[in-house]
Design an enzyme around this catalytic site. Structure first.
Site, PDB file in Angstrom:
ATOM      1  N   ASP A  33       0.855  -1.187   0.000  1.00 28.17           N
ATOM      2  CA  ASP A  33       0.000   0.000   0.000  1.00 28.17           C
ATOM      3  C   ASP A  33       0.894   1.241   0.000  1.00 28.17           C
ATOM      4  O   ASP A  33       1.875   1.319   0.730  1.00 28.17           O
ATOM      5  CB  ASP A  33      -0.916  -0.012   1.229  1.00 28.17           C
ATOM      6  CG  ASP A  33      -2.049   0.980   1.094  1.00 28.17           C
ATOM      7  OD1 ASP A  33      -3.217   0.554   0.977  1.00 28.17           O
ATOM      8  OD2 ASP A  33      -1.770   2.205   1.104  1.00 28.17           O
ATOM      9  N   ILE A  34       0.507   2.224  -0.827  1.00 24.80           N
ATOM     10  CA  ILE A  34       1.335   3.429  -0.979  1.00 24.80           C
ATOM     11  C   ILE A  34       1.288   4.299   0.279  1.00 24.80           C
ATOM     12  O   ILE A  34       2.228   5.067   0.526  1.00 24.80           O
ATOM     13  CB  ILE A  34       0.905   4.197  -2.248  1.00 24.80           C
ATOM     14  CG1 ILE A  34       2.029   5.051  -2.794  1.00 24.80           C
ATOM     15  CG2 ILE A  34      -0.364   4.999  -2.035  1.00 24.80           C
ATOM     16  CD1 ILE A  34       1.776   5.544  -4.215  1.00 24.80           C
ATOM     17  N   ASN A  90     -12.869  -3.183   2.588  1.00 23.24           N
ATOM     18  CA  ASN A  90     -13.726  -2.009   2.715  1.00 23.24           C
ATOM     19  C   ASN A  90     -14.744  -2.084   1.579  1.00 23.24           C
ATOM     20  O   ASN A  90     -14.368  -2.354   0.436  1.00 23.24           O
ATOM     21  CB  ASN A  90     -12.910  -0.720   2.604  1.00 23.24           C
ATOM     22  CG  ASN A  90     -11.965  -0.530   3.785  1.00 23.24           C
ATOM     23  OD1 ASN A  90     -12.274  -0.945   4.893  1.00 23.24           O
ATOM     24  ND2 ASN A  90     -10.819   0.080   3.534  1.00 23.24           N
ATOM     25  N   HIS A 103     -10.158  -5.359  -3.511  1.00 20.84           N
ATOM     26  CA  HIS A 103      -8.839  -5.619  -2.921  1.00 20.84           C
ATOM     27  C   HIS A 103      -9.023  -6.010  -1.465  1.00 20.84           C
ATOM     28  O   HIS A 103      -9.934  -5.537  -0.785  1.00 20.84           O
ATOM     29  CB  HIS A 103      -7.908  -4.399  -3.043  1.00 20.84           C
ATOM     30  CG  HIS A 103      -8.495  -3.125  -2.523  1.00 20.84           C
ATOM     31  ND1 HIS A 103      -9.376  -2.375  -3.262  1.00 20.84           N
ATOM     32  CD2 HIS A 103      -8.345  -2.488  -1.344  1.00 20.84           C
ATOM     33  CE1 HIS A 103      -9.740  -1.322  -2.552  1.00 20.84           C
ATOM     34  NE2 HIS A 103      -9.139  -1.364  -1.381  1.00 20.84           N
ATOM     35  N   HIS A 105      -7.053  -5.963   2.129  1.00 19.72           N
ATOM     36  CA  HIS A 105      -5.930  -5.387   2.879  1.00 19.72           C
ATOM     37  C   HIS A 105      -5.360  -6.452   3.824  1.00 19.72           C
ATOM     38  O   HIS A 105      -6.123  -7.125   4.535  1.00 19.72           O
ATOM     39  CB  HIS A 105      -6.399  -4.217   3.754  1.00 19.72           C
ATOM     40  CG  HIS A 105      -6.887  -3.010   3.015  1.00 19.72           C
ATOM     41  ND1 HIS A 105      -6.125  -1.874   2.856  1.00 19.72           N
ATOM     42  CD2 HIS A 105      -8.073  -2.758   2.412  1.00 19.72           C
ATOM     43  CE1 HIS A 105      -6.828  -0.966   2.186  1.00 19.72           C
ATOM     44  NE2 HIS A 105      -8.014  -1.466   1.899  1.00 19.72           N
TER      45      HIS A 105
END
Ligand code: 5GP
Ligand code: ZN
Length: 111
Positions: A33-34, A90, A103, A105
């Protein structure tokens, strides 16, 4: 330009946008994750463009289970399986989703 061409996670999955990849196979990719929320924060992303969990059906059962199994394996390979971690979807704006390409997490690494 089609929706899929504008989708940043489609671009990353097709290697058309950069990411710190940790794993790739024929059906999904894993990258950092950025904006990490924890010492380990990875995203497990199917190559197929699916908007959110609201849009999965029985035909997507294999990819969703592969995402979860990949999360488990990545937690082990990152050394956080024993200390513990979160696997989180989410779903839509009220659920905190901002990228509308499915996606999972993987978040952990706290002491
Ligand atoms: P969401 O809130 O949609 O579940 O999570 C999207 C996640 O994607 C966020 O944690 C955000 O930091 C991450 N993200 C957004 N754009 C990019 C990007 O271009 N590259 C990477 N590596 N992560 C991104
Ligand atoms: Zn996409």
């Amino acid at each position: 330009m089609s929706l899929k061409h504008r989708c940043i996670f489609c671009q990353i999955a097709r290697n058309e946008a950069p990411a710190d990849f940790l794993y790739r196979n024929d059906s999904l990719v894993v990258f950092k994750d950025i904006h990490p929320h924890a010492p380990v924060h990875l995203l497990i992303v199917p190559l197929k463009h699916i908007r959110s969990i609201n849009d999965i059906d029985a035909a997507d059962a294999a990819i969703v289970s592969e995402m979860i199994l990949t999360g488990k394996r990545m937690a082990k390979s990152m050394g956080i399986a024993e200390s513990g971690y979160k696997l989180l979807f989410n779903v839509e704006r009220g659920g905190g989703q901002v990228i509308f390409h499915l996606h999972l997490h993987l978040i952990g690494g706290w002491k």
